[in-house]
Design an enzyme around this catalytic site. Structure first.
Site, short mmCIF file in Angstrom:
data_model
loop_
_atom_site.label_atom_id
_atom_site.label_comp_id
_atom_site.label_asym_id
_atom_site.label_seq_id
_atom_site.Cartn_x
_atom_site.Cartn_y
_atom_site.Cartn_z
N ILE A 116 0.85 -1.19 0.00
CA ILE A 116 0.00 0.00 0.00
C ILE A 116 0.89 1.23 0.00
O ILE A 116 1.83 1.33 0.80
CB ILE A 116 -0.90 -0.02 1.25
CG1 ILE A 116 -1.86 -1.20 1.13
CG2 ILE A 116 -1.63 1.30 1.43
CD1 ILE A 116 -2.93 -1.23 2.15
N CYS A 117 0.62 2.17 -0.89
CA CYS A 117 1.41 3.39 -0.95
C CYS A 117 1.22 4.17 0.35
O CYS A 117 0.11 4.55 0.72
CB CYS A 117 0.99 4.25 -2.13
SG CYS A 117 1.79 5.87 -2.10
N ILE A 118 2.33 4.42 1.01
CA ILE A 118 2.23 5.01 2.36
C ILE A 118 1.74 6.45 2.30
O ILE A 118 0.95 6.87 3.16
CB ILE A 118 3.59 4.87 3.09
CG1 ILE A 118 3.43 5.25 4.56
CG2 ILE A 118 4.69 5.68 2.43
CD1 ILE A 118 4.59 4.81 5.42
N ALA B 40 -1.93 6.44 1.61
CA ALA B 40 -2.64 5.85 2.76
C ALA B 40 -2.72 6.83 3.92
O ALA B 40 -3.77 6.91 4.59
CB ALA B 40 -1.92 4.57 3.19
#
Lengths: 91, 121, 130
Positions: free
Chosen positions: C77-79, C82
């Protein structure tokens, strides 16, 4: 050759027409999700190499035109291996 | 990491109405920072990213200003779909990013087909 | 072949994530490898452990987790995307002084560099729009 994926209804936005503007001879097109509403015909689809996810069409009660080939997910995977790049047109 | 695949960022969305324009730019910059510098094609509503913008009153950061980071990350040419520009009644002279060269494309299909990977935004 | 899937759609909001799951299963059944599933934009919501769909609806979270367990899938998941949308690991939550993290088991938070790297090493990248 490119595989184009369109997931939007041709009646709700430009994803399909934008894709058709950028499709090259020999490219393939697959209609998925709400994109299958274009599979009933018209909409200037290419006469060859136009596919449609049968499950998505069945889910929506869409009958697929003769010029469009209904396929399952395994065939979609095969098309992805046979084409490159893969371009998604959405929203 | 050596550049092993040619990557195209296909930018189809206008700024502000949804996050794809901004998140697309962030992805392009991240790829460039990893030495996987993509080419960038602005097409469809994506050409609106190239207009001068004043988003302060809607509380947004200026995307057009952020595009100016691209040349510093090695993206020196911005490819733009000529038909998309004309359909929207824009003049090519209205489209600019300081430090970047704007190249108008007539045949986007052939251009797209030359890449290994296309990331759509 | 080695595939990377990029997912932009939030679960139970648009169909993209569910389609990506179907495609992922078909890929694995056809003997291909999934190098990474990268969740970006609204797709980061797929990694929220707090989703609680009604029992008679499909549970995308548990389906992703089952694929991760059974096939050692890399669910990234792209931090940055997110954090904007409130999908945080416990350590991120504590660093950002939020009450709790909600990142589901089986998912990892990482930077956009993971998308660049996956694009460079995969044979194919398929994007599932929102």
């Amino acid at each position: 050759m490119t595989l184009h994926i369109v997931n939007q209804s041709p009646y709700s936005g430009c994803a399909l027409s934008d894709c058709l503007d950028a499709i090259a001879e020999g490219d393939a097109l697959i209609l998925i999700e709400d994109g299958v509403y274009a599979a009933a015909g018209q909409h200037g689809l290419p006469e060859k190499q136009t596919f449609c996810l049968t499950a998505d069409a069945n889910a929506r009660g869409v009958s697929i035109a003769n010029s469009v080939e209904g396929i399952d997910e395994a065939r979609w995977v095969a098309l992805c291996t046979q084409h490159n790049p893969i371009v998604s047109w959405f929203k | 990491m050596p550049q092993s695949k040619s990557i195209l960022a296909l930018c189809r969305h206008a700024p502000y109405g949804n996050t794809l324009a901004r998140e697309g730019l962030e992805a392009v910059l991240a790829c460039a920072a990893m030495d996987q510098t993509p080419e960038v094609l602005l097409i469809n509503d994506g050409v609106f990213q190239l207009l001068q913008q004043n988003p302060e009153q809607i509380g947004e950061k200026n995307l057009h200003r952020n595009l100016q980071a691209l040349p510093m990350f090695g993206v020196e040419i911005l490819y733009v779909c000529r038909k998309s520009v004309e359909q929207r009644g824009l003049c090519p002279d209205d489209l600019c990013v300081p430090g970047a060269e704007i190249t108008l494309l007539d045949d986007t299909g052939t251009f797209i087909g030359k890449f290994d990977q296309v990331l759509s935004f | 072949m080695q595939f990377t899937l990029v997912v932009y759609g939030a679960p139970h909001s648009s169909e993209g994530a569910a389609t990506a799951l179907r495609f992922a299963r078909a890929l694995l059944q056809s003997g291909h490898a999934i190098y990474r599933v990268f969740f970006y934009s609204d797709g980061v919501h797929n990694g929220s452990a707090l989703a609680a769909p009604p029992q008679d609806e499909q549970d995308l979270l548990s389906q992703w987790q089952a694929l991760e367990r059974n096939h050692k899938l890399d669910l990234t998941i792209c931090i940055a995307a997110a954090q904007r949308r409130g999908v945080l690991s416990p350590s991120e939550a504590s660093r950002l002084e939020k009450t709790s993290g909600n990142l589901a088991d089986g998912f990892e938070l990482a930077g956009l560099g993971q998308l660049a790297e996956a694009s460079a090493v995969s044979d194919r990248v398929v994007t599932f729009g929102g």
